[in-house]
Write a protein that holds these residues in place. Sequence first.
Motif, PDB file in Angstrom:
ATOM      1  N   ASP A  63       4.124  16.480  13.755  1.00 22.54           N
ATOM      2  CA  ASP A  63       5.272  17.056  14.460  1.00 22.54           C
ATOM      3  C   ASP A  63       6.171  15.971  15.030  1.00 22.54           C
ATOM      4  OD1 ASP A  63       4.222  19.864  14.364  1.00 22.54           O
ATOM      5  OD2 ASP A  63       2.637  18.952  15.568  1.00 22.54           O
ATOM      6  N   GLN A  64       5.536  14.914  15.510  1.00 26.19           N
ATOM      7  CA  GLN A  64       6.249  13.821  16.160  1.00 26.19           C
ATOM      8  C   GLN A  64       5.866  12.504  15.503  1.00 26.19           C
ATOM      9  OE1 GLN A  64       4.646  14.579  20.112  1.00 26.19           O
ATOM     10  NE2 GLN A  64       6.589  15.470  20.751  1.00 26.19           N
ATOM     11  N   ILE A  65       6.871  11.653  15.318  1.00 25.63           N
ATOM     12  CA  ILE A  65       6.624  10.339  14.736  1.00 25.63           C
ATOM     13  C   ILE A  65       7.333   9.293  15.581  1.00 25.63           C
ATOM     14  CG2 ILE A  65       6.947   8.844  12.719  1.00 25.63           C
ATOM     15  CD1 ILE A  65       6.737  11.387  11.001  1.00 25.63           C
ATOM     16  N   ILE A  66       6.580   8.281  15.962  1.00 25.79           N
ATOM     17  CA  ILE A  66       7.113   7.146  16.716  1.00 25.79           C
ATOM     18  C   ILE A  66       7.055   5.933  15.798  1.00 25.79           C
ATOM     19  CG2 ILE A  66       6.821   5.639  18.719  1.00 25.79           C
ATOM     20  CD1 ILE A  66       5.341   7.987  20.094  1.00 25.79           C
ATOM     21  N   GLY A  69       0.800  -1.223   0.000  1.00 24.55           N
ATOM     22  CA  GLY A  69       0.000   0.000   0.000  1.00 24.55           C
ATOM     23  C   GLY A  69       0.827   1.264   0.000  1.00 24.55           C
ATOM     24  N   GLU A  70       0.161   2.344   0.367  1.00 25.28           N
ATOM     25  CA  GLU A  70       0.770   3.671   0.405  1.00 25.28           C
ATOM     26  C   GLU A  70       1.109   4.045   1.845  1.00 25.28           C
ATOM     27  OE1 GLU A  70       1.331   5.755  -2.285  1.00 25.28           O
ATOM     28  OE2 GLU A  70       0.731   4.050  -3.526  1.00 25.28           O
ATOM     29  N   LEU A  71       2.234   4.696   2.014  1.00 29.04           N
ATOM     30  CA  LEU A  71       2.589   5.214   3.341  1.00 29.04           C
ATOM     31  C   LEU A  71       1.778   6.475   3.612  1.00 29.04           C
ATOM     32  CD1 LEU A  71       6.470   4.784   3.246  1.00 29.04           C
ATOM     33  CD2 LEU A  71       4.802   3.360   4.439  1.00 29.04           C
ATOM     34  N   PRO A  72       1.556   6.789   4.877  1.00 30.45           N
ATOM     35  CA  PRO A  72       0.807   8.007   5.192  1.00 30.45           C
ATOM     36  C   PRO A  72       1.612   9.261   4.840  1.00 30.45           C
ATOM     37  CG  PRO A  72       1.661   7.007   7.200  1.00 30.45           C
ATOM     38  CD  PRO A  72       1.974   6.062   6.078  1.00 30.45           C
ATOM     39  N   ASP A  73       0.898  10.330   4.586  1.00 32.79           N
ATOM     40  CA  ASP A  73       1.526  11.636   4.366  1.00 32.79           C
ATOM     41  C   ASP A  73       1.947  12.153   5.743  1.00 32.79           C
ATOM     42  OD1 ASP A  73       2.239  14.251   3.871  1.00 32.79           O
ATOM     43  OD2 ASP A  73       0.295  14.835   3.035  1.00 32.79           O
ATOM     44  N   VAL A  74       3.231  12.279   5.970  1.00 29.18           N
ATOM     45  CA  VAL A  74       3.728  12.673   7.292  1.00 29.18           C
ATOM     46  C   VAL A  74       3.938  14.182   7.421  1.00 29.18           C
ATOM     47  CG1 VAL A  74       4.814  10.425   7.700  1.00 29.18           C
ATOM     48  CG2 VAL A  74       6.164  12.273   6.688  1.00 29.18           C
ATOM     49  N   SER A  75       3.636  14.927   6.380  1.00 30.22           N
ATOM     50  CA  SER A  75       3.949  16.358   6.378  1.00 30.22           C
ATOM     51  C   SER A  75       3.260  17.137   7.496  1.00 30.22           C
ATOM     52  CB  SER A  75       3.620  16.981   5.022  1.00 30.22           C
ATOM     53  OG  SER A  75       2.239  16.870   4.739  1.00 30.22           O
ATOM     54  N   LEU A  79      10.237   8.005   3.371  1.00 30.88           N
ATOM     55  CA  LEU A  79       9.552   9.114   4.042  1.00 30.88           C
ATOM     56  C   LEU A  79      10.478  10.319   4.185  1.00 30.88           C
ATOM     57  CD1 LEU A  79       7.825   7.201   6.988  1.00 30.88           C
ATOM     58  CD2 LEU A  79       6.694   8.146   4.958  1.00 30.88           C
ATOM     59  N   ASP A  80       9.899  11.501   4.162  1.00 35.53           N
ATOM     60  CA  ASP A  80      10.654  12.710   4.471  1.00 35.53           C
ATOM     61  C   ASP A  80      10.398  13.025   5.948  1.00 35.53           C
ATOM     62  OD1 ASP A  80      11.889  15.139   4.775  1.00 35.53           O
ATOM     63  OD2 ASP A  80      10.636  16.199   3.320  1.00 35.53           O
ATOM     64  N   LEU A  81      11.363  12.684   6.789  1.00 34.82           N
ATOM     65  CA  LEU A  81      11.216  12.876   8.237  1.00 34.82           C
ATOM     66  C   LEU A  81      11.969  14.101   8.741  1.00 34.82           C
ATOM     67  CD1 LEU A  81      11.538   9.129   9.311  1.00 34.82           C
ATOM     68  CD2 LEU A  81       9.446  10.479   9.002  1.00 34.82           C
ATOM     69  N   SER A  82      12.448  14.928   7.837  1.00 34.16           N
ATOM     70  CA  SER A  82      13.196  16.110   8.250  1.00 34.16           C
ATOM     71  C   SER A  82      12.291  17.032   9.065  1.00 34.16           C
ATOM     72  CB  SER A  82      13.765  16.838   7.032  1.00 34.16           C
ATOM     73  OG  SER A  82      12.755  17.148   6.104  1.00 34.16           O
ATOM     74  N   GLY A  83      12.843  17.555  10.137  1.00 32.33           N
ATOM     75  CA  GLY A  83      12.126  18.476  11.002  1.00 32.33           C
ATOM     76  C   GLY A  83      11.156  17.814  11.967  1.00 32.33           C
ATOM     77  N   LYS A  84      11.102  16.498  11.975  1.00 32.27           N
ATOM     78  CA  LYS A  84      10.189  15.781  12.866  1.00 32.27           C
ATOM     79  C   LYS A  84      10.907  15.363  14.144  1.00 32.27           C
ATOM     80  CE  LYS A  84       7.292  15.718   9.412  1.00 32.27           C
ATOM     81  NZ  LYS A  84       6.300  16.777   9.344  1.00 32.27           N
ATOM     82  N   GLN A  85      10.188  15.389  15.258  1.00 34.38           N
ATOM     83  CA  GLN A  85      10.712  14.804  16.491  1.00 34.38           C
ATOM     84  C   GLN A  85      10.437  13.309  16.385  1.00 34.38           C
ATOM     85  OE1 GLN A  85       9.004  16.257  20.140  1.00 34.38           O
ATOM     86  NE2 GLN A  85      10.297  14.958  21.403  1.00 34.38           N
ATOM     87  N   LEU A  86      11.491  12.494  16.491  1.00 35.82           N
ATOM     88  CA  LEU A  86      11.374  11.067  16.251  1.00 35.82           C
ATOM     89  C   LEU A  86      11.715  10.253  17.493  1.00 35.82           C
ATOM     90  CD1 LEU A  86      13.291  11.061  12.851  1.00 35.82           C
ATOM     91  CD2 LEU A  86      10.817  11.059  13.160  1.00 35.82           C
ATOM     92  N   ALA A  87      11.074   9.112  17.602  1.00 37.74           N
ATOM     93  CA  ALA A  87      11.392   8.148  18.648  1.00 37.74           C
ATOM     94  C   ALA A  87      11.034   6.773  18.099  1.00 37.74           C
ATOM     95  CB  ALA A  87      10.606   8.435  19.925  1.00 37.74           C
TER      96      ALA A  87
END
Length: 153
Positions: free
Chosen positions: A76-79, A67-73, A100-108
């Motif tokens: 703010d935060q992605i786990i 399938g398709e990945l979600p639009d993460v734009s 995915l473009d995860l730039s600028g996201k708070q990640l964990a």
Amino acid sequence: MKILLMYFSKTGTTKALAELIANRLGADIYQIQEEQAYTAADLDWNVPTSRANLEQGDEASRPAYKGELPDVSSYDQIIIGHPTWWGLPPRIIETVIEDLDLSGKQLASFATSGGSSYAQAQTLMNQILDHPAPGRVLSNERDAISWLTAINF
């Protein structure tokens, strides 16, 4: 803050913790699914030529997702939640992160494990996320709440 929790789970253990965390945080949730389903034989770590053994042993392996990945734009935060296979995230996690473009996201990230620590998985996650992101192996609700408090999510 808008939060997305993405997870990959084959036994339901990671899924259960992902759902608990998403509910606690009011996060949106997305299940990563493999394009070609894993069979029990594919996941048999006792067979050196099983699909999972071959994928985990090949740093260049990038199993396709379904399938398709979600639009993460808008997040703010992605786990990212995953099991540990041979001490590492399943290679499909790398496929997803690279798409995915995860730039600028708070990640964990978090993992579930039958016995591995998160040290080796954390090293790989930091490499593929391109910066340190707090991670931990979680076993239960108490672990999850403690971890979320420690990382200020």
